[in-house]
Design an enzyme around this catalytic site. Structure first.
Site, PDB file in Angstrom:
ATOM      1  N   ASN A 175       0.847  -1.193   0.000  1.00 52.55           N
ATOM      2  CA  ASN A 175       0.000   0.000   0.000  1.00 52.55           C
ATOM      3  C   ASN A 175       0.888   1.251   0.000  1.00 52.55           C
ATOM      4  OD1 ASN A 175      -1.433   2.259   1.074  1.00 52.55           O
ATOM      5  ND2 ASN A 175      -3.087   0.871   1.643  1.00 52.55           N
TER       6      ASN A 175
ATOM      7  N   HIS B 179       0.776   6.173   1.888  1.00 55.15           N
ATOM      8  CA  HIS B 179       1.565   7.065   2.750  1.00 55.15           C
ATOM      9  C   HIS B 179       2.598   7.862   1.962  1.00 55.15           C
ATOM     10  CE1 HIS B 179      -0.441   5.664   6.274  1.00 55.15           C
ATOM     11  NE2 HIS B 179      -0.284   4.440   5.834  1.00 55.15           N
TER      12      HIS B 179
ATOM     13  N   HIS C 101      -5.734   3.484  -1.775  1.00 56.78           N
ATOM     14  CA  HIS C 101      -7.074   3.722  -1.237  1.00 56.78           C
ATOM     15  C   HIS C 101      -7.533   5.093  -1.713  1.00 56.78           C
ATOM     16  CE1 HIS C 101      -9.765   3.712   2.637  1.00 56.78           C
ATOM     17  NE2 HIS C 101     -10.435   4.027   1.554  1.00 56.78           N
TER      18      HIS C 101
ATOM     19  N   ARG D   5      -9.727   7.547  -1.067  1.00 61.52           N
ATOM     20  CA  ARG D   5     -10.687   7.956  -0.031  1.00 61.52           C
ATOM     21  C   ARG D   5     -11.632   9.020  -0.558  1.00 61.52           C
ATOM     22  NH1 ARG D   5     -10.666   7.030   5.377  1.00 61.52           N
ATOM     23  NH2 ARG D   5      -9.122   5.524   6.060  1.00 61.52           N
TER      24      ARG D   5
ATOM     25  N   ARG E  38      -7.581  12.366   0.695  1.00 63.78           N
ATOM     26  CA  ARG E  38      -6.509  12.899   1.538  1.00 63.78           C
ATOM     27  C   ARG E  38      -5.118  12.438   1.097  1.00 63.78           C
ATOM     28  NH1 ARG E  38      -7.583   9.583   7.123  1.00 63.78           N
ATOM     29  NH2 ARG E  38      -9.697  10.323   6.783  1.00 63.78           N
TER      30      ARG E  38
ATOM     31  N   GLU F 192      -8.566   0.206  -3.040  1.00 66.74           N
ATOM     32  CA  GLU F 192      -9.445   0.165  -1.863  1.00 66.74           C
ATOM     33  C   GLU F 192     -10.430   1.319  -1.987  1.00 66.74           C
ATOM     34  OE1 GLU F 192      -6.102  -1.519   1.257  1.00 66.74           O
ATOM     35  OE2 GLU F 192      -6.905   0.497   1.500  1.00 66.74           O
TER      36      GLU F 192
ATOM     37  N   THR G 282      -8.322   2.946   8.397  1.00 71.48           N
ATOM     38  CA  THR G 282      -9.520   2.105   8.379  1.00 71.48           C
ATOM     39  C   THR G 282      -9.590   1.301   9.675  1.00 71.48           C
ATOM     40  OG1 THR G 282      -9.054   1.934   6.014  1.00 71.48           O
ATOM     41  CG2 THR G 282     -10.856   0.586   6.872  1.00 71.48           C
TER      42      THR G 282
ATOM     43  N   GLU H 133     -10.579  -9.870   2.855  1.00 73.52           N
ATOM     44  CA  GLU H 133      -9.338  -9.515   3.550  1.00 73.52           C
ATOM     45  C   GLU H 133      -9.675  -9.373   5.027  1.00 73.52           C
ATOM     46  OE1 GLU H 133      -6.838  -6.549   1.735  1.00 73.52           O
ATOM     47  OE2 GLU H 133      -6.082  -5.890   3.683  1.00 73.52           O
TER      48      GLU H 133
ATOM     49  N   HIS I 288      -3.596  -4.877   7.643  1.00 74.64           N
ATOM     50  CA  HIS I 288      -3.741  -3.765   8.573  1.00 74.64           C
ATOM     51  C   HIS I 288      -2.834  -3.911   9.793  1.00 74.64           C
ATOM     52  CE1 HIS I 288      -5.259  -0.267  10.609  1.00 74.64           C
ATOM     53  NE2 HIS I 288      -5.762   0.070   9.448  1.00 74.64           N
TER      54      HIS I 288
END
Ligand code: PXP
Length: 237
Positions: free
Chosen positions: A7, A10, A43, A45, A49, A69, A100, A150, A191
């Site tokens: 992922n 970040h 993701h 969102r 963001r 995602e 999440t 998942e 996660h």
């Protein structure tokens, strides 16, 4: 072989902090792909963001597998259909959450999620459900028609990090994974994963894919920062 999805949200967060182009998310995606990631997770969102629409568009046109995602709603479903990521993972989304925090409420959102999963599967987009590990959630996932789920590993990751007893959570994840596989559902996990928790979970052979973000990016800074400082030392010597 067990698959690893990385992922890179970040990286986008860091880029957005300056509102410019560094670090370049496409460059990082290429590096991640060349380093052996099986897929790249982003993701999108609702508040955008980190990952932006144009990031998704460019990434989905690359040769690597993109796992998008997204919140379970029709607007997002249309964005997925337009961009055609190879995979989608439906996640719950709350406006003010930092990350999440838990899995989908399949009971409350059953019909909507079923519609989205079936529509995306028809479009040949593998669609998984991000769920808290419970037998009930696997049963509902099966009824929805999901071919993969998942499992949210936030709880076990926190227990391991805080040196608390994680055994009952580990057993729960194992039972759930077996029940999923027995019901022809592919089991993924993600996660909060770091080296320690991943090592523990990897003993559960039913889990065939991990999606990891924050720890990998944080660890990359730890391992990489001295090289960048050396580069600056050379420049200003
Ligand atoms: N899988 C899903 C479905 C997620 O929502 C997230 C967090 O964005 C992750 C995996 C990665 O979690 P982490 O960044 O804690 O490794």
């Amino acid at each position: 072989m067990t698959k690893l999805g990385i992922n890179i949200d970040h990286v986008a967060t860091l880029r957005n902090a300056r509102g410019e182009g560094h670090p370049d998310i496409i460059q990082i995606a290429n590096i991640v792909h060349n380093a052996g990631a099986d897929s790249i997770t982003v993701h999108l969102r609702e508040d955008r963001r980190h990952i932006k629409d144009h990031d998704l568009k460019i990434l989905c046109n690359k040769k690597y597998l993109i796992n998008m995602e997204m919140a379970a709603n029709i607007k997002m479903m249309k964005i997925a259909i337009r961009n055609k990521p190879k995979f989608v993972c439906l996640v719950p989304e709350k406006r003010n959450e930092v990350t999440t925090e838990g899995g989908l409420n399949l009971h409350v959102n059953f019909n909507l999620i079923k519609k989205i999963v079936r529509t995306l599967n028809k479009k040949k987009i593998r669609t998984s459900l991000f769920i808290d590990p419970s037998i009930k959630n696997i049963e509902l996932s099966k009824k929805i028609g999901a071919k993969c789920v998942e499992l949210h590993t936030g709880k076990i990751s926190r227990l391991v990090k805080n040196k608390k007893n994680f055994l009952s959570e580990l057993i729960k994840i194992k039972k759930c994974s077996k029940f999923g596989v027995d019901n022809n559902i592919e089991i993924h996990a993600g996660h909060g994963l770091d080296y320690k928790t991943t090592k523990l979970l990897n003993k559960i052979s039913y889990i065939t894919e991990y999606n990891i973000g924050h720890f990998i990016i944080g660890e990359s800074i730890k391992i990489g920062i001295s090289n960048v400082i050396k580069n600056f030392r050379k420049i200003i010597k």
